[in-house]
Motif scaffolding. Sequence first.
Motif, PDB file in Angstrom:
ATOM      1  N   THR A  67       0.828  -1.208   0.000  1.00 22.83           N
ATOM      2  CA  THR A  67       0.000   0.000   0.000  1.00 22.83           C
ATOM      3  C   THR A  67       0.861   1.256   0.000  1.00 22.83           C
ATOM      4  N   SER A  68       1.904   1.270   0.824  1.00 22.71           N
ATOM      5  CA  SER A  68       2.792   2.426   0.872  1.00 22.71           C
ATOM      6  C   SER A  68       3.500   2.646  -0.456  1.00 22.71           C
ATOM      7  N   LEU A  69       3.969   1.546  -1.072  1.00 23.14           N
ATOM      8  CA  LEU A  69       4.675   1.666  -2.349  1.00 23.14           C
ATOM      9  C   LEU A  69       3.745   2.192  -3.442  1.00 23.14           C
ATOM     10  N   VAL A  70       2.537   1.649  -3.511  1.00 25.10           N
ATOM     11  CA  VAL A  70       1.585   2.097  -4.539  1.00 25.10           C
ATOM     12  C   VAL A  70       1.211   3.558  -4.306  1.00 25.10           C
ATOM     13  N   THR A  71       0.965   3.915  -3.046  1.00 23.29           N
ATOM     14  CA  THR A  71       0.608   5.300  -2.728  1.00 23.29           C
ATOM     15  C   THR A  71       1.741   6.255  -3.078  1.00 23.29           C
ATOM     16  N   ALA A  72       2.966   5.882  -2.716  1.00 29.27           N
ATOM     17  CA  ALA A  72       4.117   6.757  -2.966  1.00 29.27           C
ATOM     18  C   ALA A  72       4.386   6.907  -4.454  1.00 29.27           C
ATOM     19  N   CYS A 199      10.025  13.094  -3.747  1.00 29.86           N
ATOM     20  CA  CYS A 199       8.587  12.947  -3.501  1.00 29.86           C
ATOM     21  C   CYS A 199       8.268  11.549  -2.987  1.00 29.86           C
ATOM     22  N   PHE A 200       8.903  10.533  -3.573  1.00 31.55           N
ATOM     23  CA  PHE A 200       8.664   9.153  -3.150  1.00 31.55           C
ATOM     24  C   PHE A 200       9.073   8.959  -1.693  1.00 31.55           C
ATOM     25  N   ALA A 201      10.255   9.435  -1.329  1.00 34.32           N
ATOM     26  CA  ALA A 201      10.742   9.259   0.039  1.00 34.32           C
ATOM     27  C   ALA A 201       9.836   9.970   1.044  1.00 34.32           C
ATOM     28  N   LEU A 202       9.396  11.174   0.721  1.00 37.06           N
ATOM     29  CA  LEU A 202       8.519  11.919   1.623  1.00 37.06           C
ATOM     30  C   LEU A 202       7.166  11.228   1.772  1.00 37.06           C
ATOM     31  N   SER A 203       6.657  10.695   0.668  1.00 38.14           N
ATOM     32  CA  SER A 203       5.368  10.013   0.723  1.00 38.14           C
ATOM     33  C   SER A 203       5.451   8.724   1.539  1.00 38.14           C
ATOM     34  N   ALA A 247      13.013  -0.620   1.881  1.00 33.97           N
ATOM     35  CA  ALA A 247      12.257  -0.474   0.637  1.00 33.97           C
ATOM     36  C   ALA A 247      12.452   0.915   0.036  1.00 33.97           C
ATOM     37  N   THR A 248      12.453   1.944   0.884  1.00 29.22           N
ATOM     38  CA  THR A 248      12.644   3.310   0.399  1.00 29.22           C
ATOM     39  C   THR A 248      14.028   3.495  -0.195  1.00 29.22           C
ATOM     40  N   LEU A 249      15.033   2.974   0.481  1.00 27.88           N
ATOM     41  CA  LEU A 249      16.409   3.119  -0.005  1.00 27.88           C
ATOM     42  C   LEU A 249      16.626   2.369  -1.312  1.00 27.88           C
ATOM     43  N   ILE A 250      16.001   1.213  -1.470  1.00 32.50           N
ATOM     44  CA  ILE A 250      16.143   0.456  -2.719  1.00 32.50           C
ATOM     45  C   ILE A 250      15.577   1.255  -3.886  1.00 32.50           C
ATOM     46  N   VAL A 251      14.389   1.815  -3.692  1.00 36.47           N
ATOM     47  CA  VAL A 251      13.777   2.604  -4.761  1.00 36.47           C
ATOM     48  C   VAL A 251      14.614   3.846  -5.051  1.00 36.47           C
ATOM     49  N   LEU A 252      15.110   4.505  -4.021  1.00 43.55           N
ATOM     50  CA  LEU A 252      15.945   5.691  -4.235  1.00 43.55           C
ATOM     51  C   LEU A 252      17.247   5.339  -4.948  1.00 43.55           C
ATOM     52  N   PHE A 253      17.788   4.160  -4.664  1.00 48.23           N
ATOM     53  CA  PHE A 253      19.004   3.715  -5.359  1.00 48.23           C
ATOM     54  C   PHE A 253      18.728   3.528  -6.847  1.00 48.23           C
TER      55      PHE A 253
END
Length: 265
Positions: A67-72, A199-203, A247-253
């Motif tokens: 849910t967090s990933l889809v929302t972000a 934006c992704f990290a903040l969300s 999860a956030t760090l992987i996406v940011l990478f």
Amino acid sequence: MLVHSRKARWAVWAVFTVLFLPLFALPLLVVLGASFATHWSGVLPSGPTAGNFRAATRGDALQALTTSLVTAVGASLLALIVGTWAALAGAALRKRQRQLVDALFVLPVAVPSVVVGLALLVAFSKPPFLLNGTRWIVILAHTVLVTAFAHQSVSAAITRLDPAYEQAAASLGARPAYVLRRVRLPLLLPSLTAAAGLCFALSMGELSATMMLYPPDWTPLPVLIYSATDRGALFAGSALAVVLMTATLIVLFVVSRVRNRASYR
């Protein structure tokens, strides 16, 4: 480096270490240590276990992460589209008009996010825009909260663009839409990817407005972390927090790799 003396460099590193460790690294290490523990009664955690992570990667926790990933992702894309469009449009305005547009976009982050959540709850609880109780109001709230950062990032990048590229394309007969699609946006791509990552990290970490709006079937991971710690399950909440950070760090990478490739083209 701006500091050339060896002693000065050692002093800078010492100050950095003294400030970084207690303010940033130590709290994260405490959360990481707690995520592998069953209790903590001394200086270090005890009762090492992987059970907290088994629970944090299945069932409701896995659904909350999704849910967090889809929302972000949804909020980041919408914020990037709206913020970029407003930045491009604002670049053609006069200074005072551009300042007004900037102020309107910054307003949601200038007030507490809980106020933004309340405003959306009141605005979208009646027809014809009845979003209360749906996932869309959560995505909308995150979009409103992060769009300012996308707008500011792209606006700053536009001011640094060399107008010679656009002028050369226009002198060769390229239409404005073609110049925008093939010249301006490619030049802005590194800034767009950076804005998307921010934006992704903040969300992913947003909680206050989400607590006011989320329906039972759309529970982001920060809400689950808050619920776990609120009922005293600190070690389970720590494992959930580590999963969220990872999860956030992987996406940011991944976003960083895309940005670097775009910068070298």
